[in-house]
Design an enzyme around this catalytic site. Sequence first.
Site, PDB file in Angstrom:
ATOM      1  N   CYS A 197     -40.851  66.210 -36.579  1.00  0.00           N
ATOM      2  CA  CYS A 197     -41.308  66.876 -37.809  1.00  0.00           C
ATOM      3  C   CYS A 197     -42.548  67.765 -37.631  1.00  0.00           C
ATOM      4  O   CYS A 197     -42.483  68.958 -37.929  1.00  0.00           O
ATOM      5  CB  CYS A 197     -41.572  65.839 -38.895  1.00  0.00           C
ATOM      6  SG  CYS A 197     -40.042  65.112 -39.493  1.00  0.00           S
ATOM      7  N   ASP A 223     -20.793  62.550 -41.731  1.00  0.00           N
ATOM      8  CA  ASP A 223     -21.372  63.271 -40.588  1.00  0.00           C
ATOM      9  C   ASP A 223     -20.234  63.941 -39.829  1.00  0.00           C
ATOM     10  O   ASP A 223     -19.104  63.451 -39.822  1.00  0.00           O
ATOM     11  CB  ASP A 223     -22.146  62.322 -39.668  1.00  0.00           C
ATOM     12  CG  ASP A 223     -23.216  63.048 -38.869  1.00  0.00           C
ATOM     13  OD1 ASP A 223     -24.412  62.858 -39.166  1.00  0.00           O
ATOM     14  OD2 ASP A 223     -22.852  63.840 -37.953  1.00  0.00           O
TER      15      ASP A 223
HETATM   16  P1  NAD Z   1     -30.975  64.121 -37.119  1.00  0.00           P
HETATM   17  O1  NAD Z   1     -30.786  65.168 -36.102  1.00  0.00           O
HETATM   18  O2  NAD Z   1     -31.322  62.732 -36.696  1.00  0.00           O
HETATM   19  O3  NAD Z   1     -29.658  64.011 -38.024  1.00  0.00           O
HETATM   20  C1  NAD Z   1     -28.991  65.092 -38.562  1.00  0.00           C
HETATM   21  C2  NAD Z   1     -27.527  64.730 -38.686  1.00  0.00           C
HETATM   22  O4  NAD Z   1     -26.850  65.768 -39.416  1.00  0.00           O
HETATM   23  C3  NAD Z   1     -26.795  64.587 -37.346  1.00  0.00           C
HETATM   24  O5  NAD Z   1     -26.166  63.317 -37.266  1.00  0.00           O
HETATM   25  C4  NAD Z   1     -25.762  65.724 -37.380  1.00  0.00           C
HETATM   26  O6  NAD Z   1     -24.549  65.380 -36.708  1.00  0.00           O
HETATM   27  C5  NAD Z   1     -25.539  65.876 -38.873  1.00  0.00           C
HETATM   28  N1  NAD Z   1     -24.972  67.168 -39.262  1.00  0.00           N
HETATM   29  C6  NAD Z   1     -25.371  68.415 -38.910  1.00  0.00           C
HETATM   30  N2  NAD Z   1     -24.583  69.342 -39.502  1.00  0.00           N
HETATM   31  C7  NAD Z   1     -23.680  68.677 -40.248  1.00  0.00           C
HETATM   32  C8  NAD Z   1     -22.618  69.078 -41.080  1.00  0.00           C
HETATM   33  N3  NAD Z   1     -22.339  70.387 -41.273  1.00  0.00           N
HETATM   34  N4  NAD Z   1     -21.898  68.141 -41.699  1.00  0.00           N
HETATM   35  C9  NAD Z   1     -22.153  66.833 -41.508  1.00  0.00           C
HETATM   36  N5  NAD Z   1     -23.163  66.375 -40.721  1.00  0.00           N
HETATM   37  C10 NAD Z   1     -23.921  67.293 -40.094  1.00  0.00           C
HETATM   38  O7  NAD Z   1     -32.088  64.690 -38.121  1.00  0.00           O
HETATM   39  P2  NAD Z   1     -33.169  63.867 -38.991  1.00  0.00           P
HETATM   40  O8  NAD Z   1     -34.305  63.462 -38.137  1.00  0.00           O
HETATM   41  O9  NAD Z   1     -32.458  62.849 -39.808  1.00  0.00           O
HETATM   42  O10 NAD Z   1     -33.689  65.031 -39.933  1.00  0.00           O
HETATM   43  C11 NAD Z   1     -32.889  65.563 -40.963  1.00  0.00           C
HETATM   44  C12 NAD Z   1     -33.773  66.429 -41.849  1.00  0.00           C
HETATM   45  O11 NAD Z   1     -34.775  65.620 -42.487  1.00  0.00           O
HETATM   46  C13 NAD Z   1     -34.541  67.527 -41.110  1.00  0.00           C
HETATM   47  O12 NAD Z   1     -34.639  68.650 -41.931  1.00  0.00           O
HETATM   48  C14 NAD Z   1     -35.908  66.906 -40.906  1.00  0.00           C
HETATM   49  O13 NAD Z   1     -36.917  67.864 -40.789  1.00  0.00           O
HETATM   50  C15 NAD Z   1     -36.078  66.120 -42.182  1.00  0.00           C
HETATM   51  N6  NAD Z   1     -36.989  64.977 -42.080  1.00  0.00           N
HETATM   52  C16 NAD Z   1     -36.967  64.189 -40.973  1.00  0.00           C
HETATM   53  C17 NAD Z   1     -37.806  63.076 -40.912  1.00  0.00           C
HETATM   54  C18 NAD Z   1     -37.815  62.191 -39.690  1.00  0.00           C
HETATM   55  O14 NAD Z   1     -38.756  61.397 -39.549  1.00  0.00           O
HETATM   56  N7  NAD Z   1     -36.837  62.280 -38.818  1.00  0.00           N
HETATM   57  C19 NAD Z   1     -38.676  62.786 -41.984  1.00  0.00           C
HETATM   58  C20 NAD Z   1     -38.642  63.598 -43.108  1.00  0.00           C
HETATM   59  C21 NAD Z   1     -37.790  64.696 -43.152  1.00  0.00           C
END
Ligand code: NAD
Length: 432
Positions: A262, A30
Amino acid sequence: MNICVVGTGYVGLVTGACLADFGMTVLCVDKDEAKIAALQAGRIPIYEPGLEEIVAKNQRAGRLRFTTDLKSGIQSALAIFIAVGTPPRPDGAPDLTFVRQVAEAIAEHMNGYKVVVTKSTVPTGTGRMIEQILRSNDGDREFSVVSNPEFLREGSAIADFLRPDRIVIGASDARAIEVMKEVYGPLFLAETPFVITDVASAELIKYASNGFLAVKISFINEIARLCELMGADVHDVSRGMGLDRRIGSRFLLAGPGFGGSCFPKDTAAAVDLARQHGYRFRIIESAICVNAETKARMIEKIAAAAGPLAGRTVGVLGLSFKPETDDIRESPALAVISDLVAAGASVRAFDPAAMENARALFPDLYYATDAYDCATGVDVLVLATEWNEFRALDFGRLAKLMRSRTVVDLRNVYEPRELRAGGWSYTGVGRS
Ligand code: NAD
């Protein structure tokens, strides 16, 4: 197999920990240094039941490590999972900046065949975009691009990941499919259905699924509205509908509208994606519209129950967008609080996990120590998020603490007849 998971949020951290639990060697990357430092020290930056244990177990076993060094993550892994955020832009389209940045880093540092797997929710066509980026530095490199959308739900993310209804794999070559089958080996052996398809179809499956579920929620919220107008009870209507196996009872609970990280984002993205292809996705447009009206309607219910809100004190139970998470993104509870504050009410709030996150947005609320502290001196108590601990409240005790016996149950958790028999004014959603 060595795996790199980029992004250690709700999806990436659960994915990394669970893949390590499957026996893979996982490096989670991250860019957030504080997050990585916390994880390296054994602290979990989010609230998700069971996550701490599974992370600790696999860290101890040496299968799960955390770093900010994306280059070493890319170079040490055969499969690279992209699990970064894809937040909504003002026009509804998802912002793919983070996905693009990771793809560019992979293009720069890749040192052999790589399977690049998108776990983030991304619009159809993103796989092709990643492919172009990977090819940009050197046309002869060997790689496969795979779409592997994630369906886990916050609050039950570990169980959802370890026992999914299906695994969707969108790939265009057999080599990548073999790698993915090895990654998900334990699930493959447990006969979890695998949907193996092309990349574009896999990307669309995620939006189609979330769009459908959002429609189901908005549908029952419209039925709830009709129930209120006609003197029927949505609880019974929903049960009567849901027992039909063609319909099913899940996602058929009336409430304050859908929220979370989402559904709002993915429905807007689905509408935008259709628009870009010259099509209007009218059913999802309607679900979004009904959801906005549903959210806005909640303040009217509270005002109808409690009288003019200016100068009143309102207790709000639950801040997260659903129980068992600290995630407040697009939480209906916060929409209610925002409307209460705008109407001149003072708010006392309590949530078992999400108060720290809420405090950043609403620093001036009173944050209570428990549900009873939240109810002390209030004119009306609003149940906004149905954490289990709010289901069995002692209403006798609450009656002594509150100024008035008025409850607004936005999650239809309480039994109206019982409460009314106890002298309470009860308001639910769609309950006559
Ligand atoms: P989040 O915001 O909790 O986490 C994303 C992470 O990515 C953060 O820690 C951020 O620092 C990191 N990040 C961003 N750019 C980066 C880079 N260039 N290099 C390294 N790290 C980087 O997001 P999330 O809720 O985990 O969602 C992630 C994806 O999964 C989204 O597309 C979301 O739509 C999808 N999704 C989420 C869920 C859910 O319930 N949260 C369920 C299914 C799918």
